[in-house]
Design an enzyme around this catalytic site. Sequence first.
Site, mmCIF file in Angstrom:
data_model
loop_
_atom_site.group_PDB
_atom_site.id
_atom_site.type_symbol
_atom_site.label_atom_id
_atom_site.label_comp_id
_atom_site.label_asym_id
_atom_site.label_seq_id
_atom_site.Cartn_x
_atom_site.Cartn_y
_atom_site.Cartn_z
ATOM 1 N N SER A 1 -98.949 -67.194 -34.969
ATOM 2 C CA SER A 1 -98.104 -68.375 -35.186
ATOM 3 C C SER A 1 -98.500 -69.531 -34.283
ATOM 4 O O SER A 1 -98.363 -70.699 -34.676
ATOM 5 C CB SER A 1 -96.628 -68.019 -35.016
ATOM 6 O OG SER A 1 -96.328 -67.699 -33.685
ATOM 7 N N ARG B 1 -106.273 -58.985 -25.491
ATOM 8 C CA ARG B 1 -107.362 -58.264 -24.850
ATOM 9 C C ARG B 1 -107.572 -58.829 -23.456
ATOM 10 O O ARG B 1 -107.493 -60.041 -23.256
ATOM 11 C CB ARG B 1 -108.683 -58.469 -25.627
ATOM 12 C CG ARG B 1 -108.683 -57.936 -27.025
ATOM 13 C CD ARG B 1 -108.926 -56.462 -27.100
ATOM 14 N NE ARG B 1 -110.121 -56.041 -26.376
ATOM 15 C CZ ARG B 1 -110.357 -54.774 -26.045
ATOM 16 N NH1 ARG B 1 -109.508 -53.832 -26.372
ATOM 17 N NH2 ARG B 1 -111.450 -54.445 -25.374
ATOM 18 N N LEU C 1 -110.086 -59.905 -20.802
ATOM 19 C CA LEU C 1 -111.464 -60.367 -20.935
ATOM 20 C C LEU C 1 -112.257 -60.058 -19.667
ATOM 21 O O LEU C 1 -111.716 -60.116 -18.556
ATOM 22 C CB LEU C 1 -111.464 -61.871 -21.210
ATOM 23 C CG LEU C 1 -110.755 -62.249 -22.514
ATOM 24 C CD1 LEU C 1 -110.449 -63.738 -22.551
ATOM 25 C CD2 LEU C 1 -111.585 -61.826 -23.719
ATOM 26 N N ASN D 1 -105.129 -70.435 -22.591
ATOM 27 C CA ASN D 1 -104.264 -69.344 -23.044
ATOM 28 C C ASN D 1 -102.819 -69.818 -23.023
ATOM 29 O O ASN D 1 -102.457 -70.711 -22.250
ATOM 30 C CB ASN D 1 -104.412 -68.137 -22.102
ATOM 31 C CG ASN D 1 -103.593 -66.942 -22.539
ATOM 32 O OD1 ASN D 1 -103.542 -66.619 -23.735
ATOM 33 N ND2 ASN D 1 -102.938 -66.292 -21.603
ATOM 34 N N HIS E 1 -99.076 -68.102 -22.381
ATOM 35 C CA HIS E 1 -98.466 -66.868 -21.872
ATOM 36 C C HIS E 1 -96.948 -67.024 -21.944
ATOM 37 O O HIS E 1 -96.410 -68.066 -21.567
ATOM 38 C CB HIS E 1 -98.918 -66.619 -20.432
ATOM 39 C CG HIS E 1 -98.352 -65.365 -19.858
ATOM 40 N ND1 HIS E 1 -98.819 -64.116 -20.209
ATOM 41 C CD2 HIS E 1 -97.331 -65.150 -19.001
ATOM 42 C CE1 HIS E 1 -98.110 -63.190 -19.576
ATOM 43 N NE2 HIS E 1 -97.202 -63.798 -18.838
ATOM 44 N N GLN F 1 -90.899 -72.727 -28.456
ATOM 45 C CA GLN F 1 -91.403 -73.704 -27.479
ATOM 46 C C GLN F 1 -92.924 -73.633 -27.352
ATOM 47 O O GLN F 1 -93.585 -74.658 -27.171
ATOM 48 C CB GLN F 1 -90.751 -73.462 -26.115
ATOM 49 C CG GLN F 1 -89.260 -73.692 -26.109
ATOM 50 C CD GLN F 1 -88.905 -75.087 -26.578
ATOM 51 O OE1 GLN F 1 -89.424 -76.082 -26.076
ATOM 52 N NE2 GLN F 1 -88.024 -75.168 -27.564
ATOM 53 N N GLU F 2 -93.476 -72.427 -27.449
ATOM 54 C CA GLU F 2 -94.944 -72.296 -27.426
ATOM 55 C C GLU F 2 -95.559 -73.147 -28.527
ATOM 56 O O GLU F 2 -96.590 -73.804 -28.340
ATOM 57 C CB GLU F 2 -95.353 -70.833 -27.610
ATOM 58 C CG GLU F 2 -94.934 -69.926 -26.477
ATOM 59 C CD GLU F 2 -95.399 -68.491 -26.678
ATOM 60 O OE1 GLU F 2 -96.501 -68.270 -27.208
ATOM 61 O OE2 GLU F 2 -94.640 -67.570 -26.312
HETATM 62 C C1 GAR Z 1 -97.009 -65.280 -27.996
HETATM 63 O O1 GAR Z 1 -95.690 -65.187 -27.543
HETATM 64 C C2 GAR Z 1 -97.959 -65.402 -26.826
HETATM 65 O O2 GAR Z 1 -97.427 -66.139 -25.753
HETATM 66 C C3 GAR Z 1 -98.135 -63.968 -26.448
HETATM 67 O O3 GAR Z 1 -98.196 -63.265 -27.655
HETATM 68 C C4 GAR Z 1 -97.470 -63.974 -28.653
HETATM 69 C C5 GAR Z 1 -98.396 -64.214 -29.805
HETATM 70 O O4 GAR Z 1 -97.711 -64.773 -30.896
HETATM 71 N N1 GAR Z 1 -99.320 -63.795 -25.678
HETATM 72 C C6 GAR Z 1 -99.425 -62.894 -24.714
HETATM 73 O O5 GAR Z 1 -98.538 -62.134 -24.419
HETATM 74 C C7 GAR Z 1 -100.757 -62.891 -24.012
HETATM 75 N N2 GAR Z 1 -100.707 -62.084 -22.845
HETATM 76 P P1 GAR Z 1 -98.540 -65.405 -32.098
HETATM 77 O O6 GAR Z 1 -99.614 -64.391 -32.498
HETATM 78 O O7 GAR Z 1 -97.515 -65.564 -33.170
HETATM 79 O O8 GAR Z 1 -99.139 -66.696 -31.646
#
Ligand code: GAR
Length: 200
Positions: A13, A95, A97, A111, A113, A177-178
């Site tokens: 997403s 993953r 890295l 990234n 997080h 929010q992401e």
């Molecule tokens: C998101 O919440 C992202 O912040 C997290 O995985 C989700 C992916 O959602 N990432 C991590 O935890 C990385 N360590 P998405 O596939 O719908 O973007």
Amino acid sequence: MRNIVILISGSGSNMAAIVRAAEQGRWAQCLNAQVAAVLSNRSDAQGLDFAKDHGIPTQVLDHKAFASREDFDAALMAEIDGHAPALVVLAGFMRILTPGFVAHFAGRLLNVHPSLLPAFPGLNTHQRAIDAGCRFAGATVHQVTAELDHGSILAQAVVPVMPDDIADTLAARVLTQEHLIYPQAVAQFLTQSPMRSKRG
Ligand code: GAR
């Protein structure tokens, strides 16, 4: 044209939010940038269909097909390098890295997080925030360095933790929010970096 390569493992997403922002914000015209490819380590990553529907080339590189983490990262690096990316975007790429991979893309590897770093690096961030009694949680966009979930912070968003939250409800609130801060941070990164493509 500056190429962006996005790496996903699941629903994708955040990748979709970036692709939509690139379309709606006309990044090709305004930022000389395009999402050139979406790569996944899982063939069942739902985000792959979204990318295909938007005309973006996709590639699956199954980490289980490689003998070691180093072998997988070397193959992934070669695949990414084929797109001569100005920017590599980790979007739910689950993953760890290798230092060699991170060093190779240093300065052009971002990234997102799901916590307010430096709090709660690693996994299970939402449950850990609830268990710690946090009143606020959030998300962080950061440069990727060899140390997991460290690296300079480009953007953060804060959400409240509600008294009846479970990890899933908090995760959903953070994820919205992401979707706002990641495309903005990518656009800002592109605005601040040279307009040349890696191929010159
Ligand atoms: C998101 O919440 C992202 O912040 C997290 O995985 C989700 C992916 O959602 N990432 C991590 O935890 C990385 N360590 P998405 O596939 O719908 O973007």
